[in-house]
Write an enzyme that holds these catalytic residues in place. Structure first.
Site, PDB file in Angstrom:
ATOM      1  N   LYS A   1      -4.933  -2.165   2.932  1.00 46.58           N
ATOM      2  CA  LYS A   1      -5.670  -2.632   3.984  1.00 46.58           C
ATOM      3  C   LYS A   1      -6.129  -4.152   4.018  1.00 46.58           C
ATOM      4  O   LYS A   1      -7.149  -4.451   3.865  1.00 46.58           O
ATOM      5  CB  LYS A   1      -6.805  -1.669   4.649  1.00 46.58           C
TER       6      LYS A   1
ATOM      7  N   GLU B   1      -8.711   6.706   3.376  1.00 45.11           N
ATOM      8  CA  GLU B   1      -8.961   7.711   2.284  1.00 45.11           C
ATOM      9  C   GLU B   1      -8.239   8.850   2.988  1.00 45.11           C
ATOM     10  O   GLU B   1      -7.432   9.760   2.374  1.00 45.11           O
ATOM     11  CB  GLU B   1     -10.533   8.201   1.799  1.00 45.11           C
TER      12      GLU B   1
ATOM     13  N   TYR C   1      14.439   8.655  -1.684  1.00 43.96           N
ATOM     14  CA  TYR C   1      13.215   7.722  -1.276  1.00 43.96           C
ATOM     15  C   TYR C   1      13.418   7.191   0.009  1.00 43.96           C
ATOM     16  O   TYR C   1      12.522   6.676   0.786  1.00 43.96           O
ATOM     17  CB  TYR C   1      13.160   6.637  -2.436  1.00 43.96           C
TER      18      TYR C   1
ATOM     19  N   GLU D   1      -9.897  -1.862  15.787  1.00 43.10           N
ATOM     20  CA  GLU D   1      -9.155  -1.641  14.862  1.00 43.10           C
ATOM     21  C   GLU D   1      -8.202  -0.490  15.477  1.00 43.10           C
ATOM     22  O   GLU D   1      -6.886  -0.458  15.235  1.00 43.10           O
ATOM     23  CB  GLU D   1      -9.714  -1.107  13.442  1.00 43.10           C
TER      24      GLU D   1
END
Length: 127
Positions: A106, A81, A61, A29
């Protein structure tokens, strides 16, 4: 809630910010990367901006999207997290908001069973 923010604040949402990041516990990953998708909701009071039609009195934004993309593509982390925390912390420090919600998706996590998405969602308020 912060001073001047109604008990039920207005929310500016930016959903589906997508970029390739190198986050994960597995070596593959962190080596190969994968697409991450982030949703951000800023809890604020938009009345001052709306009253004067003034961008400087609200969260831009477009800037937020660029900044979130930079965090996703930046330093490789093990946990989504941690990625969510970094995005929330950045939004709270950068924009005049009372709170922020961040969801990190994910969808290509290395899981051996069929699934559609993995998410971590957090809500943080300004101290």
């Amino acid at each position: 809630m912060a001073a001047g923010v109604p008990a039920r604040p207005d929310i500016i949402k930016l959903t589906g910010i997508s970029a390739v990041g190198y986050h994960g516990v597995l070596e593959q990953e962190r080596r190969d990367g994968q697409r991450f998708i982030v949703d951000v909701a800023l809890h604020t009071d938009i009345r001052p901006a709306a009253a004067g039609d003034d961008l400087t009195k609200t969260a831009n934004y477009a800037e937020l999207a660029d900044q979130v993309e930079a965090i996703i593509t930046g330093e490789a982390l093990q946990l989504i997290e941690t990625l969510a925390e970094r995005i929330a912390d950045h939004a709270l420090r950068t924009f005049s908001v009372a709170a922020v919600e961040v969801t990190v998706h994910k969808p290509h996590a290395p899981i051996q069973v069929e699934f559609s998405d993995v998410t971590v969602s957090i809500y943080r308020e300004k101290p």
